[in-house]
Design a protein around this motif. Sequence first.
Motif, PDB file in Angstrom:
ATOM      1  N   THR A 164      31.443  15.958  33.261  1.00 53.00           N
ATOM      2  CA  THR A 164      32.401  15.370  32.321  1.00 53.00           C
ATOM      3  C   THR A 164      33.271  14.337  33.014  1.00 53.00           C
ATOM      4  O   THR A 164      33.543  13.245  32.479  1.00 53.00           O
ATOM      5  CB  THR A 164      33.290  16.462  31.710  1.00 53.00           C
ATOM      6  N   HIS A 165      33.705  14.677  34.206  1.00 50.20           N
ATOM      7  CA  HIS A 165      34.530  13.774  34.983  1.00 50.20           C
ATOM      8  C   HIS A 165      33.780  12.473  35.293  1.00 50.20           C
ATOM      9  O   HIS A 165      34.338  11.371  35.222  1.00 50.20           O
ATOM     10  CB  HIS A 165      34.968  14.468  36.279  1.00 50.20           C
ATOM     11  N   ALA A 166      32.480  12.663  35.645  1.00 52.15           N
ATOM     12  CA  ALA A 166      31.653  11.493  35.954  1.00 52.15           C
ATOM     13  C   ALA A 166      31.515  10.591  34.726  1.00 52.15           C
ATOM     14  O   ALA A 166      31.594   9.366  34.816  1.00 52.15           O
ATOM     15  CB  ALA A 166      30.282  11.932  36.448  1.00 52.15           C
ATOM     16  N   LYS A 167      31.303  11.254  33.553  1.00 56.25           N
ATOM     17  CA  LYS A 167      31.191  10.474  32.319  1.00 56.25           C
ATOM     18  C   LYS A 167      32.502   9.765  32.004  1.00 56.25           C
ATOM     19  O   LYS A 167      32.514   8.613  31.579  1.00 56.25           O
ATOM     20  CB  LYS A 167      30.791  11.370  31.151  1.00 56.25           C
ATOM     21  N   ASN A 168      33.621  10.491  32.208  1.00 55.81           N
ATOM     22  CA  ASN A 168      34.933   9.872  31.981  1.00 55.81           C
ATOM     23  C   ASN A 168      35.149   8.679  32.900  1.00 55.81           C
ATOM     24  O   ASN A 168      35.709   7.653  32.501  1.00 55.81           O
ATOM     25  CB  ASN A 168      36.052  10.886  32.178  1.00 55.81           C
ATOM     26  N   GLN A 169      34.695   8.843  34.124  1.00 55.23           N
ATOM     27  CA  GLN A 169      34.809   7.738  35.076  1.00 55.23           C
ATOM     28  C   GLN A 169      34.002   6.528  34.610  1.00 55.23           C
ATOM     29  O   GLN A 169      34.441   5.386  34.704  1.00 55.23           O
ATOM     30  CB  GLN A 169      34.345   8.179  36.477  1.00 55.23           C
ATOM     31  N   GLU A 170      32.776   6.860  34.101  1.00 59.26           N
ATOM     32  CA  GLU A 170      31.952   5.767  33.593  1.00 59.26           C
ATOM     33  C   GLU A 170      32.632   5.071  32.425  1.00 59.26           C
ATOM     34  O   GLU A 170      32.614   3.839  32.325  1.00 59.26           O
ATOM     35  CB  GLU A 170      30.583   6.313  33.167  1.00 59.26           C
ATOM     36  N   ASN A 171      33.233   5.881  31.536  1.00 66.49           N
ATOM     37  CA  ASN A 171      33.949   5.297  30.396  1.00 66.49           C
ATOM     38  C   ASN A 171      35.144   4.463  30.852  1.00 66.49           C
ATOM     39  O   ASN A 171      35.406   3.384  30.322  1.00 66.49           O
ATOM     40  CB  ASN A 171      34.418   6.394  29.441  1.00 66.49           C
ATOM     41  N   ILE A 172      35.850   5.014  31.843  1.00 59.02           N
ATOM     42  CA  ILE A 172      37.013   4.293  32.375  1.00 59.02           C
ATOM     43  C   ILE A 172      36.580   2.975  33.011  1.00 59.02           C
ATOM     44  O   ILE A 172      37.185   1.928  32.806  1.00 59.02           O
ATOM     45  CB  ILE A 172      37.785   5.161  33.394  1.00 59.02           C
ATOM     46  N   LEU A 173      35.481   3.077  33.787  1.00 54.51           N
ATOM     47  CA  LEU A 173      34.964   1.872  34.431  1.00 54.51           C
ATOM     48  C   LEU A 173      34.527   0.852  33.377  1.00 54.51           C
ATOM     49  O   LEU A 173      34.744  -0.363  33.536  1.00 54.51           O
ATOM     50  CB  LEU A 173      33.782   2.226  35.349  1.00 54.51           C
ATOM     51  N   GLU A 197      35.773   0.598  30.318  1.00 50.24           N
ATOM     52  CA  GLU A 197      36.996   0.057  29.727  1.00 50.24           C
ATOM     53  C   GLU A 197      37.648  -0.959  30.656  1.00 50.24           C
ATOM     54  O   GLU A 197      38.144  -2.001  30.219  1.00 50.24           O
ATOM     55  CB  GLU A 197      37.983   1.189  29.414  1.00 50.24           C
ATOM     56  N   ILE A 198      37.645  -0.600  31.974  1.00 48.27           N
ATOM     57  CA  ILE A 198      38.221  -1.528  32.951  1.00 48.27           C
ATOM     58  C   ILE A 198      37.448  -2.842  32.968  1.00 48.27           C
ATOM     59  O   ILE A 198      38.018  -3.923  33.003  1.00 48.27           O
ATOM     60  CB  ILE A 198      38.237  -0.888  34.358  1.00 48.27           C
ATOM     61  N   LYS A 199      36.113  -2.710  32.905  1.00 50.23           N
ATOM     62  CA  LYS A 199      35.271  -3.902  32.878  1.00 50.23           C
ATOM     63  C   LYS A 199      35.573  -4.736  31.637  1.00 50.23           C
ATOM     64  O   LYS A 199      35.665  -5.968  31.701  1.00 50.23           O
ATOM     65  CB  LYS A 199      33.799  -3.491  32.900  1.00 50.23           C
ATOM     66  N   LYS A 200      35.742  -4.028  30.500  1.00 53.92           N
ATOM     67  CA  LYS A 200      36.052  -4.717  29.250  1.00 53.92           C
ATOM     68  C   LYS A 200      37.402  -5.431  29.338  1.00 53.92           C
ATOM     69  O   LYS A 200      37.559  -6.567  28.884  1.00 53.92           O
ATOM     70  CB  LYS A 200      36.059  -3.711  28.101  1.00 53.92           C
ATOM     71  N   ILE A 201      38.372  -4.728  29.953  1.00 53.52           N
ATOM     72  CA  ILE A 201      39.701  -5.318  30.119  1.00 53.52           C
ATOM     73  C   ILE A 201      39.625  -6.567  30.996  1.00 53.52           C
ATOM     74  O   ILE A 201      40.247  -7.592  30.710  1.00 53.52           O
ATOM     75  CB  ILE A 201      40.684  -4.289  30.710  1.00 53.52           C
ATOM     76  N   TRP A 202      38.822  -6.456  32.082  1.00 49.61           N
ATOM     77  CA  TRP A 202      38.689  -7.623  32.964  1.00 49.61           C
ATOM     78  C   TRP A 202      38.042  -8.809  32.241  1.00 49.61           C
ATOM     79  O   TRP A 202      38.396  -9.966  32.480  1.00 49.61           O
ATOM     80  CB  TRP A 202      37.874  -7.259  34.214  1.00 49.61           C
ATOM     81  N   GLU A 203      37.078  -8.481  31.361  1.00 48.95           N
ATOM     82  CA  GLU A 203      36.464  -9.541  30.559  1.00 48.95           C
ATOM     83  C   GLU A 203      37.508 -10.203  29.657  1.00 48.95           C
ATOM     84  O   GLU A 203      37.544 -11.427  29.506  1.00 48.95           O
ATOM     85  CB  GLU A 203      35.311  -8.968  29.725  1.00 48.95           C
ATOM     86  N   GLU A 204      38.337  -9.354  29.032  1.00 47.78           N
ATOM     87  CA  GLU A 204      39.381  -9.885  28.172  1.00 47.78           C
ATOM     88  C   GLU A 204      40.401 -10.698  28.971  1.00 47.78           C
ATOM     89  O   GLU A 204      40.887 -11.734  28.514  1.00 47.78           O
ATOM     90  CB  GLU A 204      40.087  -8.746  27.432  1.00 47.78           C
ATOM     91  N   VAL A 205      40.729 -10.184  30.189  1.00 45.03           N
ATOM     92  CA  VAL A 205      41.652 -10.917  31.057  1.00 45.03           C
ATOM     93  C   VAL A 205      41.055 -12.272  31.434  1.00 45.03           C
ATOM     94  O   VAL A 205      41.754 -13.303  31.447  1.00 45.03           O
ATOM     95  CB  VAL A 205      41.967 -10.098  32.326  1.00 45.03           C
ATOM     96  N   LYS A 206      39.735 -12.288  31.701  1.00 49.96           N
ATOM     97  CA  LYS A 206      39.054 -13.525  32.053  1.00 49.96           C
ATOM     98  C   LYS A 206      39.116 -14.515  30.887  1.00 49.96           C
ATOM     99  O   LYS A 206      39.404 -15.703  31.072  1.00 49.96           O
ATOM    100  CB  LYS A 206      37.598 -13.211  32.404  1.00 49.96           C
ATOM    101  N   GLU A 207      38.820 -13.984  29.667  1.00 50.06           N
ATOM    102  CA  GLU A 207      38.877 -14.845  28.482  1.00 50.06           C
ATOM    103  C   GLU A 207      40.303 -15.354  28.240  1.00 50.06           C
ATOM    104  O   GLU A 207      40.509 -16.521  27.883  1.00 50.06           O
ATOM    105  CB  GLU A 207      38.386 -14.083  27.249  1.00 50.06           C
ATOM    106  N   LEU A 208      41.286 -14.439  28.445  1.00 52.46           N
ATOM    107  CA  LEU A 208      42.679 -14.828  28.264  1.00 52.46           C
ATOM    108  C   LEU A 208      43.084 -15.899  29.274  1.00 52.46           C
ATOM    109  O   LEU A 208      43.787 -16.863  28.935  1.00 52.46           O
ATOM    110  CB  LEU A 208      43.584 -13.600  28.408  1.00 52.46           C
ATOM    111  N   LYS A 209      42.620 -15.750  30.509  1.00 48.33           N
ATOM    112  CA  LYS A 209      42.931 -16.722  31.544  1.00 48.33           C
ATOM    113  C   LYS A 209      42.306 -18.067  31.220  1.00 48.33           C
ATOM    114  O   LYS A 209      42.939 -19.127  31.396  1.00 48.33           O
ATOM    115  CB  LYS A 209      42.436 -16.222  32.903  1.00 48.33           C
TER     116      LYS A 209
END
Length: 242
Positions: free
Chosen positions: A42-51, A53-65
Amino acid sequence: MSNTLSKEEKLRILKSIETDQEFRYSLLGALGLTEILNRLDTHAKNQENILAEIKKIWEEVKELKEGQNKLWEEVKELKATQNEILKEIAKLWQAVGDLRKDVNELKETTKNMQKTLERLTLTVEDESKEVIAYRIANELNEKINLERIFIDDEEINIYGVTDDLFVIGEATVRLGVSLIDELERKIDKIKKNRPDLIRKKMIKVIYFDIATPDSIELARKKGIWLLTIKGDITQRIIHETS
């Protein structure tokens, strides 16, 4: 009976743990480690989800930049355009200032020209009275005092009377048709409103420096005596008013 495993059995069990997932999980379950593994999964899956989400956030940050960079470029272009507009406005105000200066200079020049024309007109008017009075005195034996009069606030440059003669006219630097029409209108006005200024005989006269050909022709038709300092331009006519 002995509970000790033989060497072969131990090796077989270790081999099964490495190669047989079901056996491995069964063994871990027997040891009470299944829940720990589930938590780890479960922790591994949560980590994957977090990763993710983080990747998605970075994409959004890139688009925002990228959007921010584009916005800054537009702001930069807008600022450059604004500077050009301000420069054009400054040029326009400079042009307006120059125009105002030219207008003021033109007003001053016009004012000076008006003053000069007034002085010149007064000079012509004074000169006309002397010349006309002198000519009438010497040629008609009529001593006459010429002056300026006003009829209902309307000016007549030259006016004078004797017992049965009155002289009426204008003095001008440049003679045009309009002044002849104006003189005729003033004479009609005097006849209508001030008959006390009328005499049996009348001389219509205009004294000038220069004249247009059509004004001279019209004055001749109207029986107006035109003259300058040099002499007569049209014949002097004595009109009967009665």
